[in-house]
Design an enzyme around this catalytic site. Sequence first.
Site, short mmCIF file in Angstrom:
data_model
loop_
_atom_site.label_atom_id
_atom_site.label_comp_id
_atom_site.label_asym_id
_atom_site.label_seq_id
_atom_site.Cartn_x
_atom_site.Cartn_y
_atom_site.Cartn_z
N LYS A 176 -7.57 11.66 -1.20
CA LYS A 176 -6.80 11.50 0.04
C LYS A 176 -5.54 12.36 0.02
O LYS A 176 -5.25 13.05 1.00
CB LYS A 176 -6.44 10.03 0.25
CG LYS A 176 -5.57 9.77 1.48
CD LYS A 176 -5.19 8.31 1.59
CE LYS A 176 -4.19 8.09 2.71
NZ LYS A 176 -3.75 6.68 2.81
N HIS A 203 -1.08 13.10 5.27
CA HIS A 203 0.23 13.24 5.91
C HIS A 203 1.35 12.94 4.93
O HIS A 203 2.37 13.64 4.90
CB HIS A 203 0.31 12.32 7.13
CG HIS A 203 -0.10 10.90 6.88
ND1 HIS A 203 -1.30 10.56 6.27
CD2 HIS A 203 0.52 9.71 7.13
CE1 HIS A 203 -1.39 9.25 6.18
NE2 HIS A 203 -0.30 8.71 6.68
N ARG A 204 1.17 11.89 4.13
CA ARG A 204 2.22 11.51 3.18
C ARG A 204 2.37 12.55 2.08
O ARG A 204 3.49 12.88 1.67
CB ARG A 204 1.91 10.13 2.62
CG ARG A 204 3.07 9.50 1.85
CD ARG A 204 2.91 8.00 1.72
NE ARG A 204 3.04 7.34 3.01
CZ ARG A 204 2.05 6.68 3.62
NH1 ARG A 204 0.87 6.57 3.04
NH2 ARG A 204 2.25 6.12 4.79
N GLY A 220 0.81 -1.21 0.00
CA GLY A 220 0.00 0.00 0.00
C GLY A 220 0.84 1.26 0.00
O GLY A 220 0.57 2.21 -0.73
N ASP A 278 -6.75 3.56 7.47
CA ASP A 278 -7.51 4.59 6.75
C ASP A 278 -9.01 4.58 7.05
O ASP A 278 -9.62 5.65 7.16
CB ASP A 278 -7.29 4.48 5.24
CG ASP A 278 -5.94 5.03 4.80
OD1 ASP A 278 -5.23 5.62 5.64
OD2 ASP A 278 -5.60 4.87 3.61
N ASP A 326 8.27 6.35 7.06
CA ASP A 326 7.83 5.73 8.31
C ASP A 326 6.66 6.55 8.80
O ASP A 326 6.76 7.78 8.91
CB ASP A 326 8.94 5.67 9.35
CG ASP A 326 8.61 4.65 10.43
OD1 ASP A 326 8.53 3.44 10.09
OD2 ASP A 326 8.40 5.02 11.59
#
Length: 214
Positions: free
Chosen positions: A186, A199-200, A17, A166, A74
């Site tokens: 997203k 966040h990513r 993922g 999620d 991470d």
Amino acid sequence: MRKLDTRTIVVASHNKGKIAEIADLIGPFGFSAKSAAELNFSEPEETGTTFEENAAIKALASAKASGLPALSDDSGLVIDALDGAPGVYTANWAETADGTRDFAMAMQKVEDALAERGASKPEDRTARFVSVLCLAWPDGHVEYFRGEVEGTVVWPPRGTSGFGYDPIFKPDGYDTTFGEMSADEKHGWKHGDAFALSHRARAFKKFVETCLEA
């Protein structure tokens, strides 16, 4: 800050993922990328106690094994009512006896832990997703990029998109969970945008602005 002068990198991950999300984000920039899983690199033991430490362990391992720059992530779910848990141990909460990961079980663990704390109201279930990207070079140089998004843990899980936790995370200002959003919804970001949602994507935006743009 060191600029990235190549478009050939290793995605330092074995998480399908996560690899897919990073591939979506780096795709528009013309990268030639293979994952650590595709290259049959062994997974390094994540012995760090912070997101930065674990991200560096993964990125440096792939950079040194490949001789190429490596980008790792991470990330984790930090829940206020659980004193920051699961945090850097987010993936560990999903581990089963046979070594596989079961995120339905992990989400139930989160809900059970919140119930034990009496955290039933939305205001008692505040949380954030944290992502730390680490770009490492074979010579040991590293750069870090941190992104966070605030939200609330919901129950029951909603949606089947995304991965991990999620379906139980609803970002502030939205009525849907990450599990109910498409990948584009997203991330909420494309190159040049001032805003990113996930966040990513927020961490990746910093990576682009720091290491790719002139």
